[in-house]
Design a protein around this motif. Sequence first.
Motif, mmCIF file in Angstrom:
data_model
loop_
_atom_site.group_PDB
_atom_site.id
_atom_site.type_symbol
_atom_site.label_atom_id
_atom_site.label_comp_id
_atom_site.label_asym_id
_atom_site.label_seq_id
_atom_site.Cartn_x
_atom_site.Cartn_y
_atom_site.Cartn_z
ATOM 1 N N MET A 1 0.822 -1.198 0.000
ATOM 2 C CA MET A 1 0.000 0.000 0.000
ATOM 3 C C MET A 1 0.864 1.258 0.000
ATOM 4 O O MET A 1 0.479 2.248 -0.604
ATOM 5 N N ALA A 2 1.981 1.216 0.683
ATOM 6 C CA ALA A 2 2.848 2.397 0.735
ATOM 7 C C ALA A 2 3.375 2.747 -0.652
ATOM 8 O O ALA A 2 3.485 3.924 -0.996
ATOM 9 N N GLN A 3 3.669 1.735 -1.455
ATOM 10 C CA GLN A 3 4.163 2.000 -2.806
ATOM 11 C C GLN A 3 3.062 2.618 -3.670
ATOM 12 O O GLN A 3 3.320 3.511 -4.467
ATOM 13 N N TYR A 4 1.839 2.151 -3.516
ATOM 14 C CA TYR A 4 0.721 2.702 -4.283
ATOM 15 C C TYR A 4 0.487 4.164 -3.904
ATOM 16 O O TYR A 4 0.328 5.024 -4.766
ATOM 17 N N ARG A 5 0.513 4.454 -2.611
ATOM 18 C CA ARG A 5 0.353 5.842 -2.154
ATOM 19 C C ARG A 5 1.497 6.714 -2.649
ATOM 20 O O ARG A 5 1.290 7.861 -3.045
ATOM 21 N N ARG A 6 2.709 6.172 -2.642
ATOM 22 C CA ARG A 6 3.861 6.920 -3.153
ATOM 23 C C ARG A 6 3.658 7.244 -4.629
ATOM 24 O O ARG A 6 3.927 8.362 -5.083
ATOM 25 N N GLY A 7 3.153 6.279 -5.393
ATOM 26 C CA GLY A 7 2.868 6.516 -6.800
ATOM 27 C C GLY A 7 1.816 7.598 -6.990
ATOM 28 O O GLY A 7 1.951 8.464 -7.859
ATOM 29 N N TYR B 1 -4.192 11.618 -15.583
ATOM 30 C CA TYR B 1 -5.132 10.506 -15.727
ATOM 31 C C TYR B 1 -4.429 9.286 -16.310
ATOM 32 O O TYR B 1 -4.626 8.164 -15.843
ATOM 33 N N ASP B 2 -3.579 9.486 -17.317
ATOM 34 C CA ASP B 2 -2.849 8.378 -17.928
ATOM 35 C C ASP B 2 -1.907 7.716 -16.916
ATOM 36 O O ASP B 2 -1.793 6.496 -16.868
ATOM 37 N N PHE B 3 -1.223 8.535 -16.109
ATOM 38 C CA PHE B 3 -0.350 7.979 -15.074
ATOM 39 C C PHE B 3 -1.157 7.201 -14.036
ATOM 40 O O PHE B 3 -0.731 6.151 -13.556
ATOM 41 N N THR B 4 -2.340 7.699 -13.701
ATOM 42 C CA THR B 4 -3.189 7.010 -12.733
ATOM 43 C C THR B 4 -3.628 5.655 -13.279
ATOM 44 O O THR B 4 -3.610 4.649 -12.557
ATOM 45 N N LEU B 5 -4.028 5.609 -14.554
ATOM 46 C CA LEU B 5 -4.404 4.327 -15.163
ATOM 47 C C LEU B 5 -3.229 3.353 -15.181
ATOM 48 O O LEU B 5 -3.396 2.167 -14.916
ATOM 49 N N TYR B 6 -2.052 3.853 -15.486
ATOM 50 C CA TYR B 6 -0.864 3.003 -15.509
ATOM 51 C C TYR B 6 -0.595 2.429 -14.114
ATOM 52 O O TYR B 6 -0.304 1.242 -13.965
ATOM 53 N N LEU B 7 -0.718 3.264 -13.105
ATOM 54 C CA LEU B 7 -0.503 2.811 -11.733
ATOM 55 C C LEU B 7 -1.548 1.777 -11.333
ATOM 56 O O LEU B 7 -1.222 0.743 -10.741
ATOM 57 N N ARG B 8 -2.817 2.036 -11.640
ATOM 58 C CA ARG B 8 -3.879 1.070 -11.333
ATOM 59 C C ARG B 8 -3.625 -0.255 -12.030
ATOM 60 O O ARG B 8 -3.800 -1.316 -11.440
ATOM 61 N N HIS B 9 -3.255 -0.179 -13.292
ATOM 62 C CA HIS B 9 -2.991 -1.402 -14.047
ATOM 63 C C HIS B 9 -1.866 -2.196 -13.398
ATOM 64 O O HIS B 9 -1.962 -3.409 -13.242
ATOM 65 N N PHE B 10 -0.811 -1.516 -13.007
ATOM 66 C CA PHE B 10 0.337 -2.212 -12.425
ATOM 67 C C PHE B 10 -0.026 -2.892 -11.107
ATOM 68 O O PHE B 10 0.380 -4.012 -10.848
ATOM 69 N N PHE B 11 -0.790 -2.229 -10.256
ATOM 70 C CA PHE B 11 -1.047 -2.777 -8.930
ATOM 71 C C PHE B 11 -2.290 -3.652 -8.841
ATOM 72 O O PHE B 11 -2.395 -4.467 -7.935
ATOM 73 N N ARG B 12 -3.247 -3.509 -9.749
ATOM 74 C CA ARG B 12 -4.508 -4.224 -9.581
ATOM 75 C C ARG B 12 -4.827 -5.250 -10.645
ATOM 76 O O ARG B 12 -5.602 -6.157 -10.406
ATOM 77 N N ASP C 1 9.041 -0.863 -6.941
ATOM 78 C CA ASP C 1 10.034 0.155 -6.571
ATOM 79 C C ASP C 1 10.780 0.662 -7.796
ATOM 80 O O ASP C 1 10.967 1.865 -7.965
ATOM 81 N N LYS C 2 11.189 -0.262 -8.648
ATOM 82 C CA LYS C 2 11.918 0.126 -9.858
ATOM 83 C C LYS C 2 11.024 0.948 -10.786
ATOM 84 O O LYS C 2 11.463 1.958 -11.337
ATOM 85 N N MET C 3 9.764 0.544 -10.944
ATOM 86 C CA MET C 3 8.850 1.280 -11.801
ATOM 87 C C MET C 3 8.615 2.688 -11.266
ATOM 88 O O MET C 3 8.649 3.661 -12.021
ATOM 89 N N LEU C 4 8.403 2.818 -9.970
ATOM 90 C CA LEU C 4 8.173 4.135 -9.378
ATOM 91 C C LEU C 4 9.392 5.025 -9.550
ATOM 92 O O LEU C 4 9.275 6.212 -9.849
ATOM 93 N N GLN C 5 10.573 4.462 -9.383
ATOM 94 C CA GLN C 5 11.806 5.232 -9.529
ATOM 95 C C GLN C 5 12.051 5.634 -10.980
ATOM 96 O O GLN C 5 12.373 6.777 -11.271
#
Length: 94
Positions: free
Chosen positions: A1-7, A20-31, A55-59
């Motif tokens: 959860m901490a990584q998702y919040r960081r994203g 919005y595109d970044f949010t969709l990418y993040l949702r896709h990666f985690f869910r 971690d690597k994706m967020l960085q």
Amino acid sequence: MAQYRRGLRLIRTKPEESRYDFTLYLRHFFRHPSMGGGLSKRDFTTVEYMMRRADKMLQDIFANPSARRVRLGAGVLDEMHKLGLAHRRRTSSS
């Protein structure tokens, strides 16, 4: 959860029109199931691997100031709509 919040926090540093595109990418990666969504809590090896990968994706993508836009393919977007992961957040008019 901490990584998702960081994203989600890192998305605020991106240009307004591409958030919005970044949010969709993040949702896709985690869910999304193909990206590890729905893993068993007891599958430690896979969970640790996915945490390192996140971690690597967020960085590399989200914390990188030169990354201004990200896109998912049409097939991925269709799958996300079917799963209910690709919807716009409602904004209140002030």
